[in-house]
Design a protein around this motif. Structure first.
Motif, mmCIF file in Angstrom:
data_model
loop_
_atom_site.group_PDB
_atom_site.id
_atom_site.type_symbol
_atom_site.label_atom_id
_atom_site.label_comp_id
_atom_site.label_asym_id
_atom_site.label_seq_id
_atom_site.Cartn_x
_atom_site.Cartn_y
_atom_site.Cartn_z
ATOM 1 N N ALA A 1 10.893 3.354 -7.874
ATOM 2 C CA ALA A 1 10.268 2.540 -8.412
ATOM 3 C C ALA A 1 8.949 2.013 -7.755
ATOM 4 C CB ALA A 1 11.226 1.160 -8.684
ATOM 5 N N ARG A 2 8.056 1.423 -8.433
ATOM 6 C CA ARG A 2 6.760 1.147 -7.774
ATOM 7 C C ARG A 2 7.079 -0.376 -7.502
ATOM 8 N NH1 ARG A 2 4.342 4.954 -10.794
ATOM 9 N NH2 ARG A 2 2.700 6.161 -10.059
ATOM 10 N N ARG A 3 6.821 -0.642 -6.183
ATOM 11 C CA ARG A 3 7.137 -2.144 -5.691
ATOM 12 C C ARG A 3 5.838 -3.107 -5.738
ATOM 13 N NH1 ARG A 3 9.814 0.852 -0.771
ATOM 14 N NH2 ARG A 3 7.705 1.956 -0.942
ATOM 15 N N VAL A 4 5.931 -3.907 -6.516
ATOM 16 C CA VAL A 4 4.577 -4.693 -6.902
ATOM 17 C C VAL A 4 5.118 -6.322 -6.330
ATOM 18 C CG1 VAL A 4 3.272 -5.976 -8.621
ATOM 19 C CG2 VAL A 4 3.972 -3.390 -9.096
ATOM 20 N N VAL A 5 3.974 -6.986 -5.660
ATOM 21 C CA VAL A 5 3.933 -8.258 -5.262
ATOM 22 C C VAL A 5 2.784 -8.813 -5.812
ATOM 23 C CG1 VAL A 5 3.945 -9.876 -3.226
ATOM 24 C CG2 VAL A 5 5.194 -7.482 -2.984
ATOM 25 N N ALA A 6 3.308 -10.005 -6.559
ATOM 26 C CA ALA A 6 2.295 -10.719 -7.279
ATOM 27 C C ALA A 6 2.303 -12.046 -6.695
ATOM 28 C CB ALA A 6 2.707 -10.923 -9.036
ATOM 29 N N ASP B 1 8.575 2.069 -14.052
ATOM 30 C CA ASP B 1 9.636 1.550 -13.059
ATOM 31 C C ASP B 1 9.164 0.615 -12.262
ATOM 32 O OD1 ASP B 1 12.217 0.890 -12.222
ATOM 33 O OD2 ASP B 1 12.490 2.887 -11.608
ATOM 34 N N LEU B 2 9.187 -0.699 -12.372
ATOM 35 C CA LEU B 2 8.634 -1.622 -11.463
ATOM 36 C C LEU B 2 9.560 -2.658 -10.668
ATOM 37 C CD1 LEU B 2 5.480 -2.970 -13.241
ATOM 38 C CD2 LEU B 2 5.697 -0.997 -11.768
ATOM 39 N N ASP B 3 9.310 -2.772 -9.338
ATOM 40 C CA ASP B 3 10.554 -3.450 -8.738
ATOM 41 C C ASP B 3 9.409 -4.923 -8.413
ATOM 42 O OD1 ASP B 3 11.752 -5.085 -7.025
ATOM 43 O OD2 ASP B 3 12.127 -3.248 -5.580
ATOM 44 N N VAL B 4 9.692 -6.034 -9.126
ATOM 45 C CA VAL B 4 8.616 -6.961 -8.919
ATOM 46 C C VAL B 4 9.123 -8.039 -7.905
ATOM 47 C CG1 VAL B 4 7.545 -8.770 -10.259
ATOM 48 C CG2 VAL B 4 7.823 -6.393 -11.256
ATOM 49 N N ARG C 1 4.990 -5.771 3.243
ATOM 50 C CA ARG C 1 4.863 -4.580 3.924
ATOM 51 C C ARG C 1 5.417 -3.417 3.098
ATOM 52 N NH1 ARG C 1 7.079 -7.315 9.604
ATOM 53 N NH2 ARG C 1 4.994 -8.104 10.339
ATOM 54 N N ALA C 2 6.425 -3.566 2.393
ATOM 55 C CA ALA C 2 7.100 -2.514 1.492
ATOM 56 C C ALA C 2 6.300 -2.165 0.130
ATOM 57 C CB ALA C 2 8.503 -2.713 1.325
ATOM 58 N N ALA C 3 5.545 -2.794 -0.253
ATOM 59 C CA ALA C 3 4.636 -3.000 -1.501
ATOM 60 C C ALA C 3 4.032 -1.636 -1.613
ATOM 61 C CB ALA C 3 3.882 -4.125 -1.638
ATOM 62 N N ASP C 4 3.643 -1.156 -3.010
ATOM 63 C CA ASP C 4 2.730 -0.216 -3.402
ATOM 64 C C ASP C 4 1.556 -0.812 -3.907
ATOM 65 O OD1 ASP C 4 4.423 2.143 -3.117
ATOM 66 O OD2 ASP C 4 5.795 1.131 -4.434
ATOM 67 N N TRP C 5 1.848 -2.071 -4.702
ATOM 68 C CA TRP C 5 0.659 -2.933 -5.085
ATOM 69 C C TRP C 5 0.562 -4.249 -4.774
ATOM 70 C CZ3 TRP C 5 -3.733 -1.277 -7.185
ATOM 71 C CH2 TRP C 5 -3.836 -0.089 -7.857
ATOM 72 N N LEU C 6 -0.235 -5.076 -4.328
ATOM 73 C CA LEU C 6 -0.360 -6.450 -4.493
ATOM 74 C C LEU C 6 -1.201 -7.047 -5.524
ATOM 75 C CD1 LEU C 6 -0.903 -6.913 -0.515
ATOM 76 C CD2 LEU C 6 1.112 -6.765 -1.826
ATOM 77 N N ILE C 7 -1.000 -7.897 -6.181
ATOM 78 C CA ILE C 7 -1.617 -8.529 -7.143
ATOM 79 C C ILE C 7 -2.091 -10.062 -6.841
ATOM 80 C CG2 ILE C 7 -1.595 -8.952 -9.633
ATOM 81 C CD1 ILE C 7 0.037 -6.753 -10.246
ATOM 82 N N PHE C 8 -3.378 -10.349 -7.056
ATOM 83 C CA PHE C 8 -3.716 -11.606 -6.911
ATOM 84 C C PHE C 8 -4.306 -12.235 -8.071
ATOM 85 C CE2 PHE C 8 -3.961 -9.426 -2.776
ATOM 86 C CZ PHE C 8 -3.337 -10.263 -2.102
ATOM 87 N N ILE D 1 -1.018 -9.032 4.529
ATOM 88 C CA ILE D 1 -1.873 -8.580 3.310
ATOM 89 C C ILE D 1 -2.934 -7.573 3.767
ATOM 90 C CG2 ILE D 1 -3.647 -9.514 1.793
ATOM 91 C CD1 ILE D 1 -1.771 -11.995 1.346
ATOM 92 N N VAL D 2 -3.350 -7.752 4.942
ATOM 93 C CA VAL D 2 -4.626 -7.015 5.563
ATOM 94 C C VAL D 2 -3.830 -5.587 5.961
ATOM 95 C CG1 VAL D 2 -6.287 -6.809 7.430
ATOM 96 C CG2 VAL D 2 -6.039 -8.985 5.815
ATOM 97 N N SER D 3 -2.792 -5.929 6.618
ATOM 98 C CA SER D 3 -2.400 -4.570 7.263
ATOM 99 C C SER D 3 -1.257 -3.744 6.445
ATOM 100 C CB SER D 3 -1.422 -5.114 8.627
ATOM 101 O OG SER D 3 -0.101 -5.895 8.158
ATOM 102 N N THR D 4 -1.055 -4.122 5.093
ATOM 103 C CA THR D 4 0.081 -3.289 4.454
ATOM 104 C C THR D 4 -0.709 -1.909 3.804
ATOM 105 O OG1 THR D 4 1.368 -3.385 2.417
ATOM 106 C CG2 THR D 4 -0.525 -4.643 2.383
ATOM 107 N N SER D 5 0.059 -1.211 3.865
ATOM 108 C CA SER D 5 -0.619 0.256 3.109
ATOM 109 C C SER D 5 -0.746 0.061 1.560
ATOM 110 C CB SER D 5 0.322 1.633 3.366
ATOM 111 O OG SER D 5 1.438 1.360 2.830
ATOM 112 N N ALA D 6 -0.230 -1.096 1.185
ATOM 113 C CA ALA D 6 -0.216 -1.288 -0.538
ATOM 114 C C ALA D 6 -1.776 -1.318 -1.037
ATOM 115 C CB ALA D 6 0.372 -2.573 -0.832
ATOM 116 N N ARG D 7 -2.023 -0.733 -2.279
ATOM 117 C CA ARG D 7 -3.097 -1.245 -2.829
ATOM 118 C C ARG D 7 -3.415 -2.693 -3.314
ATOM 119 N NH1 ARG D 7 -3.447 4.173 -6.855
ATOM 120 N NH2 ARG D 7 -1.104 4.018 -6.596
#
Length: 355
Positions: A3-8, A30-33, A228-235, A257-263
């Motif tokens: 699953a793609r892990r998304v943090v909103a 397949d999203l993990d929100v 830290r575990a996310a694939d995407w961050l959404i603002f 937010i700055v250091s994560t590898s997420a897009r």
């Protein structure tokens, strides 16, 4: 496929729109929100509970839970119950059954869904339940019963069959203060401090700076882990000064937010609100850099009609390292609201793309 892990990130209407859009992505992705929610609300039912009972203001948390509620008829009914707001009942008038009703499940005229109210959220001469959302009371009760807001939100999520997780940005409530030019129309050049999320949200002046009290609230540890575990961050979308930017002012959250590898994706609003009057679409992006200069963004999603001339917005996006994506994401009736289905359709190719 994992699953793609998304943090909103956000609060109120904007975060709800984002979460509902992510729900519409489910058939194709397949999203993990995880929703990370601001905890500065001090108006309406949330403000009353915060002042009277202490603890986190529940309104924005409730709205995020409802947006993620499952589709089973029982959980949809529970979601409607969470949104039900007690109507005014004159004190001393006998009641033989529920002949009145509060706003419907989707009605939400105030930030946390409060019905029109006086300064304390309830009209004089009515009982203490007037204006309270059932879900706010449930969350307040769960927080007191379990002694931990994250455990309370997990339990409430199970009650609603939530297809995602809701977390507070901090386990302690925060205050929001802004330095506002022209807060007093009689002194348009005077800069004053406006205190409280509600007052900042409705100010008629121009917000020149924003801060939290305390200035460095402890971030929710589970939110840090999710980032830290996310694939995407959404603002966004949402109220820029009271829902989006506060996350960048929590030092531990900002570091994650700055250091994560997420897009990172920014969804822009469709129209200015009171708190952002005088702020252009490009200025909204500039504000992100102002409050977190290290922030890099991959994509900025906006509605073409709302943007108008795209060049200034493209330049502002590029200054963050981002590419501007234009898509029709507004409701068709012309009101400045995101359509969850349209926004979801725009998000599918973005979130589904490989690096």
């Amino acid at each position: 496929m994992t699953a793609r892990r998304v943090v909103a990130f956000g609060g109120g209407h904007g975060l709800s729109a984002s979460l509902r859009a992510l729900r519409h992505c489910a058939p194709e992705l397949d999203l993990d929100v995880t929703a990370v929610v601001t905890v500065g609300d001090d108006g309406g039912s949330s403000g009353r509970l915060r002042a009277e009972r202490g603890g986190l203001p529940p309104g924005d948390l409730r709205q995020a839970l409802v947006a993620l509620a499952g589709d089973h008829p029982a959980t949809r009914r529970s979601a409607g119950l969470f949104q039900h707001r007690f109507a005014a009942v004159p004190v001393g008038v006998p009641r033989s059954g529920a002949t009145g009703r509060g706003p419907a499940a989707g009605d939400d005229p105030d930030r946390d869904g409060a019905a029109p109210r006086g300064t304390d959220g309830a009209s004089a001469g009515t009982d203490g339940l007037t204006g309270h959302a059932v879900g706010n009371l449930v969350l307040c009760g769960l927080m007191e019963l379990l002694g931990d807001p994250v455990a309370a939100l997990e339990h409430a999520g199970a009650m609603l069959g939530a297809v995602g997780r809701v977390l507070p940005m901090s386990r302690q409530p925060v205050g929001i203060e802004a330095r506002v030019r022209g807060a007093d129309p009689a002194a348009p050049d005077e800069v004053r401090t406006v205190s409280g999320q509600h007052q900042v949200a409705v100010t008629t002046g121009r917000v020149e700076s924003l801060r939290l009290t305390p200035s460095a609230p402890p971030a929710c540890a589970e939110a840090i882990e999710a980032i830290r575990a996310a694939d995407w961050l959404i603002f966004g979308p949402g109220s820029w000064y009271t829902s989006v930017l506060p996350h960048l002012l929590v030092p531990q959250l900002a570091d994650a937010i700055v250091s994560t590898s997420a897009r990172r994706l920014v969804t822009l609003n469709l129209a200015a609100e009171k708190e952002t009057l005088g702020l252009s679409v490009a200025d909204h992006l500039a504000a992100l850099h102002w409050y977190l200069p290290e922030l890099k963004v991959d994509l900025v999603l906006a509605d073409a009609k709302a943007v108008g001339d795209p060049e200034p917005v493209e330049r502002a996006a590029e200054s963050l390292g981002a590419r501007l994506v234009l898509a029709p994401v507004a409701v068709v009736d012309g009101t400045p609201r995101h359509d969850p289905a349209a926004l979801g359709a725009a998000l599918v190719p973005v979130l589904g793309a490989d690096r």
